[in-house]
Design a protein around this motif. Sequence first.
Motif, PDB file in Angstrom:
ATOM      1  N   UNK A  32     -54.333   0.157 -66.964  1.00 19.13           N
ATOM      2  CA  UNK A  32     -54.714  -0.522 -65.849  1.00 19.13           C
ATOM      3  C   UNK A  32     -54.179  -1.959 -66.122  1.00 19.13           C
ATOM      4  N   UNK A  33     -54.269  -2.666 -64.985  1.00 21.13           N
ATOM      5  CA  UNK A  33     -53.788  -4.196 -64.780  1.00 21.13           C
ATOM      6  C   UNK A  33     -54.582  -5.097 -65.814  1.00 21.13           C
ATOM      7  N   UNK A  34     -54.055  -6.122 -66.490  1.00 17.83           N
ATOM      8  CA  UNK A  34     -54.640  -6.756 -67.481  1.00 17.83           C
ATOM      9  C   UNK A  34     -55.134  -6.137 -68.720  1.00 17.83           C
ATOM     10  N   UNK A  35     -54.650  -4.978 -68.915  1.00 14.72           N
ATOM     11  CA  UNK A  35     -55.107  -4.004 -70.107  1.00 14.72           C
ATOM     12  C   UNK A  35     -54.151  -4.400 -71.492  1.00 14.72           C
ATOM     13  N   UNK A  36     -53.384  -5.530 -71.375  1.00 14.20           N
ATOM     14  CA  UNK A  36     -52.427  -5.706 -72.260  1.00 14.20           C
ATOM     15  C   UNK A  36     -50.953  -4.979 -72.532  1.00 14.20           C
ATOM     16  N   UNK A  37     -50.410  -4.505 -71.542  1.00 15.27           N
ATOM     17  CA  UNK A  37     -49.448  -3.706 -71.554  1.00 15.27           C
ATOM     18  C   UNK A  37     -48.107  -4.816 -72.001  1.00 15.27           C
ATOM     19  N   UNK A  38     -47.934  -5.952 -71.061  1.00 15.14           N
ATOM     20  CA  UNK A  38     -46.972  -6.997 -71.053  1.00 15.14           C
ATOM     21  C   UNK A  38     -47.246  -7.953 -72.652  1.00 15.14           C
ATOM     22  N   UNK A  39     -48.562  -7.956 -72.840  1.00 18.07           N
ATOM     23  CA  UNK A  39     -48.785  -8.658 -74.127  1.00 18.07           C
ATOM     24  C   UNK A  39     -47.901  -7.808 -75.247  1.00 18.07           C
ATOM     25  N   UNK A  40     -47.757  -6.735 -75.146  1.00 17.43           N
ATOM     26  CA  UNK A  40     -47.061  -5.838 -76.220  1.00 17.43           C
ATOM     27  C   UNK A  40     -45.774  -6.323 -76.318  1.00 17.43           C
TER      28      UNK A  40
END
Length: 200
Positions: A32-40
């Motif tokens: 979901x949005x904001x779950x941390x994908x881009x943080x990875x």
Amino acid sequence: MYIKALVLDNFKSFGRKTKIPFYEDFTVITGPNGSGKSNIIDAVLFALGLARTRGIRAEKLTDLIYNPGHDDSDNSGGPREATVEVILDNSDKTLTRSQVVNAAGSEDVGDVDEIRIRRRVKETEDNYYSYYYLNDRAVNLSDIQDLLAQAGVTPEGYNVVMQGDVTEIINMTPHARREIIDEIAGVAEFDAKKEDAFEE
Ligand code: ATP
Ligand code: MG
């Protein structure tokens, strides 16, 4: 060579030590949005020292440290330190043992079928510190960058394609697009050397 796993500890939304395995050929991360994908992705850029050029999403390095009150901007408690380790599978010997030994400045790098690049950022009351390690040996950013360049990973390269990069490539002039292809093909480096030689 490929990224075999990523270990995030107190990095951005990863408040607990988290190990993320990757497949050799293709790995998709969904959520979901904001779950941390881009943080990875940010974690990879941070640890490999590619952050400044490839547009990591943080104003300052210390914003990357997990903050329990991130969303209500309550900056309380918790250790002010984040670590990310990128574990590379080098069993195909993309990088030789002597290249790794050279970068680490030590023979004591263990089995180089696995190359581990770790970065730590630590915040104190009035300053912050950043450390890099190569197979647990303390090194400088330039050591990491020189080593990765020998495997074709460079800060100016397109190993990481960020959001917006594709649109940018579509919208640029044919000449500018050609420059990118030259960069990827490794021709640009020789063009630059040729130009330097002519100048001399
Ligand atoms: P989208 O699908 O919208 O692109 P995403 O899965 O890529 O979402 P990210 O941008 O990776 O999501 O994660 C954003 C989340 O990370 C936000 O909830 C934000 O509060 C949290 N976050 C960012 N920095 C920190 C931090 N330092 N400490 C704690 N949480 C953080
Ligand atoms: Mg995202």
